[in-house]
Structure formats: C-alpha cells, structure tokens
Design an enzyme around this catalytic site. Structure first.
Site, PDB file in Angstrom:
ATOM      1  N   ASP A  58       0.867  -1.178   0.000  1.00 24.17           N
ATOM      2  CA  ASP A  58       0.000   0.000   0.000  1.00 24.17           C
ATOM      3  C   ASP A  58       0.910   1.235   0.000  1.00 24.17           C
ATOM      4  O   ASP A  58       2.142   1.116  -0.057  1.00 24.17           O
ATOM      5  CB  ASP A  58      -0.930  -0.037   1.227  1.00 24.17           C
ATOM      6  CG  ASP A  58      -2.207   0.778   1.012  1.00 24.17           C
ATOM      7  OD1 ASP A  58      -2.306   1.505   0.009  1.00 24.17           O
ATOM      8  OD2 ASP A  58      -3.111   0.689   1.876  1.00 24.17           O
ATOM      9  N   GLU A  80      -7.755  -2.473   7.246  1.00 22.46           N
ATOM     10  CA  GLU A  80      -7.273  -3.251   6.101  1.00 22.46           C
ATOM     11  C   GLU A  80      -6.241  -4.297   6.532  1.00 22.46           C
ATOM     12  O   GLU A  80      -6.208  -5.406   5.989  1.00 22.46           O
ATOM     13  CB  GLU A  80      -6.692  -2.301   5.050  1.00 22.46           C
ATOM     14  CG  GLU A  80      -7.772  -1.413   4.448  1.00 22.46           C
ATOM     15  CD  GLU A  80      -7.222  -0.311   3.557  1.00 22.46           C
ATOM     16  OE1 GLU A  80      -6.103  -0.453   3.029  1.00 22.46           O
ATOM     17  OE2 GLU A  80      -7.914   0.711   3.381  1.00 22.46           O
ATOM     18  N   HIS A 112      -7.912   5.099   7.420  1.00 20.08           N
ATOM     19  CA  HIS A 112      -9.209   4.799   6.797  1.00 20.08           C
ATOM     20  C   HIS A 112      -9.312   3.302   6.616  1.00 20.08           C
ATOM     21  O   HIS A 112      -8.335   2.575   6.834  1.00 20.08           O
ATOM     22  CB  HIS A 112      -9.346   5.525   5.441  1.00 20.08           C
ATOM     23  CG  HIS A 112      -8.396   5.017   4.405  1.00 20.08           C
ATOM     24  ND1 HIS A 112      -7.064   5.342   4.398  1.00 20.08           N
ATOM     25  CD2 HIS A 112      -8.573   4.176   3.358  1.00 20.08           C
ATOM     26  CE1 HIS A 112      -6.462   4.753   3.382  1.00 20.08           C
ATOM     27  NE2 HIS A 112      -7.352   4.017   2.726  1.00 20.08           N
ATOM     28  N   GLU A 168      -0.041   4.661   1.702  1.00 24.90           N
ATOM     29  CA  GLU A 168      -0.178   5.691   2.739  1.00 24.90           C
ATOM     30  C   GLU A 168       0.837   5.517   3.857  1.00 24.90           C
ATOM     31  O   GLU A 168       1.180   6.476   4.555  1.00 24.90           O
ATOM     32  CB  GLU A 168      -1.603   5.673   3.330  1.00 24.90           C
ATOM     33  CG  GLU A 168      -2.693   6.111   2.374  1.00 24.90           C
ATOM     34  CD  GLU A 168      -3.243   4.961   1.537  1.00 24.90           C
ATOM     35  OE1 GLU A 168      -2.551   3.923   1.400  1.00 24.90           O
ATOM     36  OE2 GLU A 168      -4.365   5.085   1.018  1.00 24.90           O
ATOM     37  N   HIS A 219      -2.617  -0.265  -3.789  1.00 24.79           N
ATOM     38  CA  HIS A 219      -3.097   1.083  -3.460  1.00 24.79           C
ATOM     39  C   HIS A 219      -3.911   1.689  -4.609  1.00 24.79           C
ATOM     40  O   HIS A 219      -3.449   1.701  -5.762  1.00 24.79           O
ATOM     41  CB  HIS A 219      -1.925   2.004  -3.134  1.00 24.79           C
ATOM     42  CG  HIS A 219      -2.323   3.437  -2.976  1.00 24.79           C
ATOM     43  ND1 HIS A 219      -3.013   3.899  -1.881  1.00 24.79           N
ATOM     44  CD2 HIS A 219      -2.186   4.508  -3.811  1.00 24.79           C
ATOM     45  CE1 HIS A 219      -3.249   5.190  -2.027  1.00 24.79           C
ATOM     46  NE2 HIS A 219      -2.774   5.592  -3.194  1.00 24.79           N
TER      47      HIS A 219
END
Ligand code: ZN
Length: 270
Positions: free
Chosen positions: A8, A134, A116, A10, A61
């Site tokens: 990912d 996640e 998130h 972030e 992502h």
C-alpha cells in the site's frame, strides 16, 4: 520459499497527504511512487537473500498502478491494475511461506496518518464483533490460505494494530503519525536498512502461525451516512441493521471478504 508482498502507499515513509498518493498530485505523487518502489525493493532484496525462490508483489493502493515496473527488483513479479478479485491480496494462495504488508495505514477512526478502511464512506467495520482495518481484513484472508503475515510497515498506530492482532509479527515503524495529516518520519535511506533487517528477522522466525479465518464470518459495516448504507444493502443476502449499518454473513471468510468489497463498491456508487 515463496514470499508474498501486499504494497500500500499511505504508510510509506514521509507520506502525510492524499496528494502524495494520488495521480492528481502530479510531481509530488511521482516522487512517492519512487519511494514506495524503493521500500518494496528493500524487502524483495532481503527476502531473496534469506532464500526466497519466488516473490510476488501486489500493488495494493488505489488504482493499483503505482509501483514503477522499470525500477522493480528483477527478482520479483508484479501484480498490478484493478479490478482484481482479491483486491489488495490478489495472487495470495496456499503454498506461500510468508506474507508482508508494506506501506500500510491504520484503520478508520484511529489516530494514524491518513487512517481509513478502504474508503472514506466507511466509518468503522467489524468481523465477528472485532474492530478491523485493512491490516486485519487482509491478514485474515492470508490466514484463509494458511499463510502467516510475518512483517508489516507503516506508522506507530498501524504497528499497534499489528501487534494486537498478530502478536510476534515483525513491525517496521517508518514514521510517527502526529495527526491525520502530519508525520515525523525516518529518512528513506534509514527505512531501507530497517526493512532489510526486518525481513531477515521475520523470515527466520519459525513460530508464526496464520491468523485463523472464521467460518462463518460476519462483517458489520457502519457507513458515514444512510445513503451509502442504502446503496450497499442492494447486495443480495446483506441485511440493514439500522440507518447506517449493513451486515453480511458468509459461510467462509473468502465469501465475506468479497462481499465486504462489493458492499463498499456499492456504497461508493450510492
Ligand atoms: Zn492505499
């Protein structure tokens, strides 16, 4: 030894703003594509050195076309693009020795940077009554295929989630979240060293077990507003508990994982 990487963005060192992880961010996004690719390469390099014979990297992502293929370590194969049936975990299957989650972020509602769960339409989410982001959702899917998650990287809030859920997992903290949009980060060069050392230690551990995937598995999603929940509840066999909450029970975790992704996709369209 077969190693699976879900990457990912972030949770990459330095990232603190959406413009850095979205193509619309222009030059700033391109810089972080390079930094994301460098973090992934460190783990590929370390895994190969530890004896991996196969390394799959899944770009996990957004539109899943972030990693720079031309810069990717030649010892790995790259899975990219969307839609993919298993999304952030495309390519996972029985027979992998270990999974690594790189550049991950903390769950919705937590104090992590850019925290998130899949989408800003999700307020919070539970699997069989346990709060999940996640990291947890994907670790359970790895567990469904009998693959242990041996290493994760991201901020200190993500690290806390990982330790709580996965116990002895190797955790590489690349930055401290100061708030949703601010970090104090290690330098990419130092992060590379930490990832190399982390993957070496992670693949030495013999006692890591896959996270048991529940069956049946119930996902409860609290959406940010009733319009999103109404759209999600179009999915057959879902149930709407109240104005903002939708529940789905699958006979096994794979079904539930795919249902939750469908619920969120519907909600985003609503
Ligand atoms: Zn992401």
């Amino acid at each position: 030894m077969r190693v699976y990487i879900s990457a990912d963005m972030e949770g990459v060192a330095g990232v603190c703003a959406w413009q850095q992880v979205e193509a619309s961010g222009g030059g700033e996004y391109i810089r972080y594509q390079r930094l994301m690719t460098a973090e992934v390469n460190a783990v590929i390099q370390g895994a190969l050195k530890a004896g991996a014979t196969t390394v799959y990297v899944n770009d996990a992502h957004g539109g899943m076309r972030n990693l720079l293929a031309e810069n990717l370590h030649p010892g790995a194969q790259l899975i990219s693009g969307t839609p993919k049936k298993l999304g952030m975990m495309e390519g996972i299957e029985r027979g992998f020795t270990a999974a690594c989650f790189l550049g991950y972020h903390a769950r919705a509602g937590s104090p992590g940077v850019l925290a998130h769960t899949y989408s800003d339409v999700v307020h919070r989410l539970q699997v069989n009554g346990q709060e999940m982001g996640e990291l947890g959702l994907n670790a359970l899917l790895a567990g469904y295929f009998s693959v242990p998650v041996v290493m994760v990287s991201g901020d200190q809030v993500l690290a806390g989630e990982a330790r709580k859920l996965l116990g002895e997992v190797e955790v590489v903290i690349v930055k401290e979240a100061l708030n949703y949009h601010a970090v104090r980060s290690l330098s990419p060069r130092q992060v590379k060293e930490k990832l190399l050392q982390g993957i070496a230690r992670a693949l030495e551990k013999k006692n890591l077990k896959p996270l048991p995937a529940p069956a049946p598995a119930t996902v409860t999603i609290v959406f940010n507003d009733p319009a999103r929940a109404a759209a999600a509840a179009i999915l057959p066999r879902s149930r709407r508990l109240n104005a903002v909450t939708v529940v789905y029970t699958g006979t096994d975790y794979l079904e539930t994982y795919q249902a939750l992704r469908s619920l969120i996709a519907l909600a985003k369209s609503g």
